[in-house]
Design a protein around this motif. Structure first.
Motif, PDB file in Angstrom:
ATOM      1  N   GLY A   1      -0.803  18.924  10.976  1.00 31.65           N
ATOM      2  CA  GLY A   1       0.647  18.956  10.766  1.00 31.65           C
ATOM      3  C   GLY A   1       1.002  19.619   9.444  1.00 31.65           C
ATOM      4  O   GLY A   1       0.133  19.966   8.645  1.00 31.65           O
ATOM      5  N   GLU A   2       2.275  19.806   9.235  1.00 30.16           N
ATOM      6  CA  GLU A   2       2.743  20.497   8.027  1.00 30.16           C
ATOM      7  C   GLU A   2       3.888  19.732   7.388  1.00 30.16           C
ATOM      8  O   GLU A   2       4.508  18.879   8.019  1.00 30.16           O
ATOM      9  CB  GLU A   2       3.265  21.889   8.408  1.00 30.16           C
ATOM     10  CG  GLU A   2       2.199  22.803   8.931  1.00 30.16           C
ATOM     11  CD  GLU A   2       2.578  24.269   8.812  1.00 30.16           C
ATOM     12  OE1 GLU A   2       3.706  24.550   8.364  1.00 30.16           O
ATOM     13  OE2 GLU A   2       1.736  25.106   9.146  1.00 30.16           O
ATOM     14  N   GLY A   3       4.177  20.088   6.151  1.00 25.77           N
ATOM     15  CA  GLY A   3       5.330  19.504   5.460  1.00 25.77           C
ATOM     16  C   GLY A   3       5.321  17.988   5.519  1.00 25.77           C
ATOM     17  O   GLY A   3       4.300  17.354   5.267  1.00 25.77           O
ATOM     18  N   ASP A   4       6.445  17.404   5.903  1.00 27.07           N
ATOM     19  CA  ASP A   4       6.556  15.949   5.939  1.00 27.07           C
ATOM     20  C   ASP A   4       5.662  15.300   6.991  1.00 27.07           C
ATOM     21  O   ASP A   4       5.400  14.105   6.933  1.00 27.07           O
ATOM     22  CB  ASP A   4       8.014  15.538   6.233  1.00 27.07           C
ATOM     23  CG  ASP A   4       8.913  15.806   5.037  1.00 27.07           C
ATOM     24  OD1 ASP A   4       8.373  15.916   3.918  1.00 27.07           O
ATOM     25  OD2 ASP A   4      10.141  15.910   5.232  1.00 27.07           O
TER      26      ASP A   4
ATOM     27  N   THR B   1       1.550   6.476  -7.442  1.00 28.44           N
ATOM     28  CA  THR B   1       1.522   6.983  -6.070  1.00 28.44           C
ATOM     29  C   THR B   1       0.205   6.624  -5.406  1.00 28.44           C
ATOM     30  O   THR B   1      -0.748   6.214  -6.063  1.00 28.44           O
ATOM     31  CB  THR B   1       1.599   8.523  -6.036  1.00 28.44           C
ATOM     32  OG1 THR B   1       0.493   9.048  -6.764  1.00 28.44           O
ATOM     33  CG2 THR B   1       2.879   9.046  -6.620  1.00 28.44           C
ATOM     34  N   GLY B   2       0.173   6.834  -4.108  1.00 24.67           N
ATOM     35  CA  GLY B   2      -1.076   6.767  -3.383  1.00 24.67           C
ATOM     36  C   GLY B   2      -1.871   8.020  -3.679  1.00 24.67           C
ATOM     37  O   GLY B   2      -1.351   8.997  -4.225  1.00 24.67           O
TER      38      GLY B   2
ATOM     39  N   ALA C   1       0.830  -1.203   0.000  1.00 19.96           N
ATOM     40  CA  ALA C   1       0.000   0.000   0.000  1.00 19.96           C
ATOM     41  C   ALA C   1       0.865   1.255   0.000  1.00 19.96           C
ATOM     42  O   ALA C   1       1.953   1.273   0.576  1.00 19.96           O
ATOM     43  CB  ALA C   1      -0.928  -0.017   1.215  1.00 19.96           C
ATOM     44  N   LYS C   2       0.379   2.286  -0.671  1.00 21.46           N
ATOM     45  CA  LYS C   2       1.114   3.552  -0.766  1.00 21.46           C
ATOM     46  C   LYS C   2       0.662   4.541   0.306  1.00 21.46           C
ATOM     47  O   LYS C   2       1.238   5.613   0.457  1.00 21.46           O
ATOM     48  CB  LYS C   2       0.871   4.191  -2.131  1.00 21.46           C
ATOM     49  CG  LYS C   2       1.192   3.294  -3.301  1.00 21.46           C
ATOM     50  CD  LYS C   2       2.646   3.428  -3.711  1.00 21.46           C
ATOM     51  CE  LYS C   2       2.926   2.640  -4.980  1.00 21.46           C
ATOM     52  NZ  LYS C   2       4.362   2.548  -5.236  1.00 21.46           N
ATOM     53  N   THR C   3      -0.429   4.205   0.963  1.00 21.10           N
ATOM     54  CA  THR C   3      -0.933   5.078   2.028  1.00 21.10           C
ATOM     55  C   THR C   3      -1.179   4.227   3.259  1.00 21.10           C
ATOM     56  O   THR C   3      -1.271   3.008   3.169  1.00 21.10           O
ATOM     57  CB  THR C   3      -2.266   5.741   1.624  1.00 21.10           C
ATOM     58  OG1 THR C   3      -3.207   4.719   1.281  1.00 21.10           O
ATOM     59  CG2 THR C   3      -2.098   6.692   0.450  1.00 21.10           C
ATOM     60  N   GLU C   4      -1.286   4.884   4.383  1.00 28.66           N
ATOM     61  CA  GLU C   4      -1.455   4.125   5.623  1.00 28.66           C
ATOM     62  C   GLU C   4      -2.506   4.799   6.495  1.00 28.66           C
ATOM     63  O   GLU C   4      -2.414   5.995   6.769  1.00 28.66           O
ATOM     64  CB  GLU C   4      -0.112   4.128   6.356  1.00 28.66           C
ATOM     65  CG  GLU C   4      -0.108   3.299   7.594  1.00 28.66           C
ATOM     66  CD  GLU C   4       1.206   3.419   8.365  1.00 28.66           C
ATOM     67  OE1 GLU C   4       2.176   4.045   7.861  1.00 28.66           O
ATOM     68  OE2 GLU C   4       1.240   2.901   9.489  1.00 28.66           O
ATOM     69  N   THR C   5      -3.500   4.025   6.913  1.00 29.07           N
ATOM     70  CA  THR C   5      -4.496   4.563   7.836  1.00 29.07           C
ATOM     71  C   THR C   5      -3.911   4.490   9.231  1.00 29.07           C
ATOM     72  O   THR C   5      -3.539   3.409   9.683  1.00 29.07           O
ATOM     73  CB  THR C   5      -5.792   3.729   7.763  1.00 29.07           C
ATOM     74  OG1 THR C   5      -6.287   3.821   6.433  1.00 29.07           O
ATOM     75  CG2 THR C   5      -6.838   4.248   8.728  1.00 29.07           C
ATOM     76  N   ILE C   6      -3.800   5.637   9.909  1.00 26.64           N
ATOM     77  CA  ILE C   6      -3.193   5.572  11.233  1.00 26.64           C
ATOM     78  C   ILE C   6      -4.221   5.646  12.347  1.00 26.64           C
ATOM     79  O   ILE C   6      -3.928   5.312  13.482  1.00 26.64           O
ATOM     80  CB  ILE C   6      -2.084   6.650  11.412  1.00 26.64           C
ATOM     81  CG1 ILE C   6      -2.572   8.016  10.971  1.00 26.64           C
ATOM     82  CG2 ILE C   6      -0.832   6.267  10.664  1.00 26.64           C
ATOM     83  CD1 ILE C   6      -1.496   9.089  11.098  1.00 26.64           C
ATOM     84  N   GLU C   7      -5.405   6.071  11.999  1.00 24.39           N
ATOM     85  CA  GLU C   7      -6.436   6.114  13.046  1.00 24.39           C
ATOM     86  C   GLU C   7      -7.807   6.147  12.411  1.00 24.39           C
ATOM     87  O   GLU C   7      -8.001   6.761  11.359  1.00 24.39           O
ATOM     88  CB  GLU C   7      -6.228   7.385  13.886  1.00 24.39           C
ATOM     89  CG  GLU C   7      -7.003   7.382  15.188  1.00 24.39           C
ATOM     90  CD  GLU C   7      -6.861   8.720  15.946  1.00 24.39           C
ATOM     91  OE1 GLU C   7      -5.816   9.391  15.806  1.00 24.39           O
ATOM     92  OE2 GLU C   7      -7.819   9.076  16.640  1.00 24.39           O
TER      93      GLU C   7
ATOM     94  N   VAL D   1      -5.057   9.527   7.539  1.00 24.17           N
ATOM     95  CA  VAL D   1      -4.239   8.786   6.590  1.00 24.17           C
ATOM     96  C   VAL D   1      -2.932   9.517   6.333  1.00 24.17           C
ATOM     97  O   VAL D   1      -2.892  10.747   6.288  1.00 24.17           O
ATOM     98  CB  VAL D   1      -4.968   8.596   5.242  1.00 24.17           C
ATOM     99  CG1 VAL D   1      -4.238   7.593   4.365  1.00 24.17           C
ATOM    100  CG2 VAL D   1      -6.393   8.146   5.456  1.00 24.17           C
ATOM    101  N   LYS D   2      -1.893   8.724   6.194  1.00 20.16           N
ATOM    102  CA  LYS D   2      -0.575   9.269   5.920  1.00 20.16           C
ATOM    103  C   LYS D   2      -0.098   8.702   4.599  1.00 20.16           C
ATOM    104  O   LYS D   2      -0.389   7.561   4.266  1.00 20.16           O
ATOM    105  CB  LYS D   2       0.368   8.808   7.036  1.00 20.16           C
ATOM    106  CG  LYS D   2       1.453   9.784   7.384  1.00 20.16           C
ATOM    107  CD  LYS D   2       2.205   9.312   8.619  1.00 20.16           C
ATOM    108  CE  LYS D   2       3.007   8.050   8.321  1.00 20.16           C
ATOM    109  NZ  LYS D   2       3.686   7.468   9.449  1.00 20.16           N
ATOM    110  N   ASN D   3       0.633   9.510   3.869  1.00 17.85           N
ATOM    111  CA  ASN D   3       1.230   9.014   2.644  1.00 17.85           C
ATOM    112  C   ASN D   3       2.530   8.290   2.981  1.00 17.85           C
ATOM    113  O   ASN D   3       3.284   8.717   3.843  1.00 17.85           O
ATOM    114  CB  ASN D   3       1.500  10.203   1.716  1.00 17.85           C
ATOM    115  CG  ASN D   3       2.209   9.787   0.467  1.00 17.85           C
ATOM    116  OD1 ASN D   3       1.854   8.770  -0.129  1.00 17.85           O
ATOM    117  ND2 ASN D   3       3.221  10.526   0.084  1.00 17.85           N
ATOM    118  N   LYS D   4       2.795   7.167   2.290  1.00 16.43           N
ATOM    119  CA  LYS D   4       4.036   6.436   2.563  1.00 16.43           C
ATOM    120  C   LYS D   4       5.082   6.639   1.483  1.00 16.43           C
ATOM    121  O   LYS D   4       6.235   6.319   1.669  1.00 16.43           O
ATOM    122  CB  LYS D   4       3.746   4.933   2.678  1.00 16.43           C
ATOM    123  CG  LYS D   4       2.892   4.574   3.886  1.00 16.43           C
ATOM    124  CD  LYS D   4       3.088   3.133   4.330  1.00 16.43           C
ATOM    125  CE  LYS D   4       2.597   2.140   3.301  1.00 16.43           C
ATOM    126  NZ  LYS D   4       2.700   0.744   3.778  1.00 16.43           N
ATOM    127  N   GLY D   5       4.655   7.141   0.326  1.00 14.58           N
ATOM    128  CA  GLY D   5       5.576   7.262  -0.798  1.00 14.58           C
ATOM    129  C   GLY D   5       6.226   8.630  -0.895  1.00 14.58           C
ATOM    130  O   GLY D   5       6.251   9.400   0.066  1.00 14.58           O
TER     131      GLY D   5
END
Ligand SMILES: Cc1cc2nc3c(=O)[nH]c(=O)nc-3n(C[C@H](O)[C@H](O)[C@H](O)COP(=O)(O)OP(=O)(O)OC[C@H]3O[C@@H](n4cnc5c(N)ncnc54)[C@H](O)[C@@H]3O)c2cc1C
Ligand SMILES: Cc1cc2nc3c(=O)[nH]c(=O)nc-3n(C[C@H](O)[C@H](O)[C@H](O)COP(=O)(O)OP(=O)(O)OC[C@H]3O[C@@H](n4cnc5c(N)ncnc54)[C@H](O)[C@@H]3O)c2cc1C
Lengths: 257, 321
Positions: free
Chosen positions: B124-127, B113-114, A216-222, B144-148
């Motif tokens: 939050g900001e930036g990374d 990409t995602g 997966a390219k994204t991750e659900t954190i909550e 949700v956070k991007n991993k790529g």
């Protein structure tokens, strides 16, 4: 005509939703075919009945999704494919789902692929267009009418309430919007027949997919419930007093006017 | 690390949509001090560049071509990919609009990409940016956070506040792109949406349901909307019954709205309707059935006959405005 329908088993969002341990509670919950996918299945059956060919419904999911596939077969689809990822991938996002579906579809020479425009649980609306791009075929989203004459396809699609009329050609992927048709209910003979229709079960290995390719390219954190609103206030008294109070509240308390 | 962020600007009926300004504000946050570049695609769009700069874009790139007059996924993706090739951004922000929803998955697929769709808030900001979006028809939210390498999001209109408009200067340049091989030919667009306030960007929405009972029944709702500078919306029930056009439909299938004030009159509150309005800042329900589901999401409720309540409300608002 070689027709495929992408079907997702979804949580019935009309039912109560409970989050525990950071996850949506699935025990005892109702699961259904994503409603927009029902329109896609219905349209696929209609196209087949008019032009001949075969309708195959595909889903990525666990064992439990067999129930939704059998329902699609009972509606009139000819074959079903369950791509069972339970043992292989833990985290699956739209990139993953589209990749797996496209790997399955790439050598099938589909003339027409139908999907729902959005899944009522995940709600991204990404999977259809992503699959089309991976297969390098054209797509049209949120369609409300589909007419096929030879290679020529005429479509009406909903764009924020306006109706866009367009022309394109096969092969094609479309995503269904409400208004496309009225999905049929499975008939009793349909349900009986569905039990004997082929349902193929595949794993990633069968598709030559490496787990790393589908990470997966994204991750659900909550996952969380919307911040609890202060309980709504149902006003009391005679109607004209309520109206006066409401306007006062909107002006002074909520400050929205 | 600061990021260069590309933002898709969108026009509608000869002006920029608000969501384009909101997307710039979102991009500023994601950029963490980096550069925000707005992109405009169309047959004649260069004149809109300055306004995007005034809303906070550092630069604007336009791609003009006769084939970009109407949106097609082929035309727009070719133009957008050419801009991406030139700029090599670390993040992308589109509106979660008809165009954004249709185009973003194709671009994400090409970039491998995602894509985080329908974002209503950014923490939050930036990374460190984390994106919040509704799931399960709006009954829950996820972070949700991007991993790529590339953060790619679409934002729901009316949720992220635009930056204040200021006279600023910035470069507006054009990129010429060869747009070829469109597989879709647009023949006609039947405009059904009402003139005036754009429902998805309205600050006040007065929505009617099956309880409004007829097309004429919508007149008092329209009068109240006009008074408050808002727009009239409807439930599927009212559209199916032909009281109003489907272009006014609010919900999962229709428009998603997030006004400051949403007044639901004669609407029961089915989940598919709530999916399109439950994020509204203040919700008022008027329904004669005290058990109606709409009261569960309402901040204020009046149990009563809408034909009595709505005209009284209009009169009362007139007194205080
Ligand atoms: C075993 C499993 C594990 C998962 N784990 C996670 C996780 O860890 N984190 C997370 O965020 N999500 C997870 N999901 C959810 C999943 O990532 C998304 O639901 C999926 O990518 C589809 O995205 P969406 O719901 O936004 O669908 P949309 O893009 O809105 O769906 C549009 C259409 O695409 C088609 N479609 C969508 N999904 C499928 C499918 N599975 N099979 C066939 N057709 C489909 C349907 O026609 C649907 O109407 C998991 C799902 C499964 C089955
Ligand atoms: C796949 C799918 C997608 C859908 N998408 C949408 C969508 O996008 N948007 C949407 O709205 N629906 C959608 N629906 C339909 C939804 O499920 C409901 O059927 C619909 O919202 C009901 O409309 P309603 O509330 O106007 O009608 P009803 O449920 O009939 O409610 C009418 C209400 O009016 C009240 N009432 C009657 N007379 C008066 C009066 N004089 N004064 C005050 N109150 C009165 C009644 O008490 C009742 O609560 C969808 C359904 C499906 C299956």
């Amino acid at each position: 005509m070689n027709i495929y329908v992408l079907v997702k088993r979804t949580f019935d969002t009309e039912e109560k939703l409970v989050i525990s341990g950071g996850k949506i509670q699935e025990d005892g919950a109702e699961f259904i075919i994503n409603p927009y996918d029902e329109y896609a299945i219905e349209e696929a059956i209609k196209v087949r009945d008019e032009h001949g060919g075969e309708v195959t419904v595909i889903t990525i999911g666990g064992e439990d999704a067999e129930k939704q596939l059998r329902t699609a077969l009972a509606m009139g689809a000819d074959k079903a494919v369950l791509i069972n990822t339970e043992d292989d991938v833990e985290e699956l996002d739209q990139f993953t789902s589209a990749y797996i579906l496209a790997e399955y579809l790439k050598d099938k020479e589909a003339d027409l692929i139908l999907a729902g425009n959005v899944a009522i649980d995940g709600g991204s609306g990404q999977v259809g267009p992503r699959v089309a791009d991976l297969l390098d075929i054209n797509y049209v989203t949120t369609i409300t009418s589909l007419t096929i004459e030879g290679e020529k396809v005429t479509i009406v699609r909903d764009i924020e309430g306006d109706a866009e009329e367009l022309e394109t050609s096969l092969p094609l992927l479309v995503t269904a919007q409400q208004g496309l048709n009225e999905p049929r209910y499975p008939s009793l003979p349909g349900i009986m027949k569905a039990k004997k229709k082929p349902l193929e079960e595949l794993e990633l290995d069968d598709l030559d997919i490496d787990e790393d390719d589908v990470e997966a390219k994204t991750e659900t954190i909550e996952i969380f419930m919307p911040p609890a609103k202060a309980a709504g206030r149902v006003l009391e008294g005679d109607i004209s007093a309520q109206v006066t109070e409401l306007v006062g509240l909107l002006k002074n308390e909520a400050k929205v006017i | 690390m600061s990021k260069k962020v590309l933002v898709l600007g969108e026009t509608r009926e000869g002006s920029l949509r608000n969501v384009s300004f909101e997307a710039i504000a979102a991009a500023k946050k994601i950029s963490g001090g980096g550069e925000v570049v707005s992109v405009l695609l169309g047959d004649s769009v260069a004149d809109f560049g300055a306004e995007l700069i005034n809303y906070g874009a550092d630069r604007v790139i336009t791609v003009e071509h006769p084939h970009l007059k109407s949106y097609t996924s082929d035309g727009y993706s070719q133009a957008m990919m050419a801009v991406i090739d030139q700029e090599q951004p670390q993040a992308l922000v589109f509106g979660h609009t008809a165009v954004g929803k249709d185009l973003s998955p194709k671009i994400a697929s090409k970039l491998q990409t995602g894509l985080i769709s329908d974002v209503t808030d950014i923490e939050g900001e930036g990374d460190d940016a984390v994106y919040i979006r509704p799931i399960y028809s709006g009954k829950a939210f996820e972070k949700v956070k991007n991993k790529g390498d590339i953060d790619f999001i679409t934002i729901r209109p009316n949720n992220i506040a635009p930056l204040e408009k200021q006279e600023r200067s910035g470069d507006v340049s054009s990129l010429s792109v060869d747009i070829t091989n469109l597989r879709t030919i647009i023949q006609n667009v039947v405009r059904k949406s009402a003139e005036g306030v754009d429902l998805s960007e309205a600050k006040v929405v007065i929505a009617g349901g099956r309880g409004v009972k007829s097309a004429e029944g919508f007149a008092p709702l329209q009068e109240l909307a006009d008074l408050l500078g808002g727009a009239v919306g409807a439930s599927r029930g009212a559209c199916d019954a032909d009281y109003v056009d489907y272009s006014l439909q609010i919900g999962q299938t229709g428009k998603v709205v997030t006004p400051d004030l949403y007044i639901a009159a004669g609407i029961s509150g089915a989940i598919q309707h709530l999916a399109g309005m439950s994020n509204s800042k203040v919700i008022v329900a008027i329904n004669k059935d005290p058990e109606a589901n709409i009261f569960k999401v309402a901040d204020y409720g009046i149990v009563g006959d809408l034909f009595e309540v709505i005209p009284m409300l209009t009169e009362e608002f007139k007194k205080v405005m």
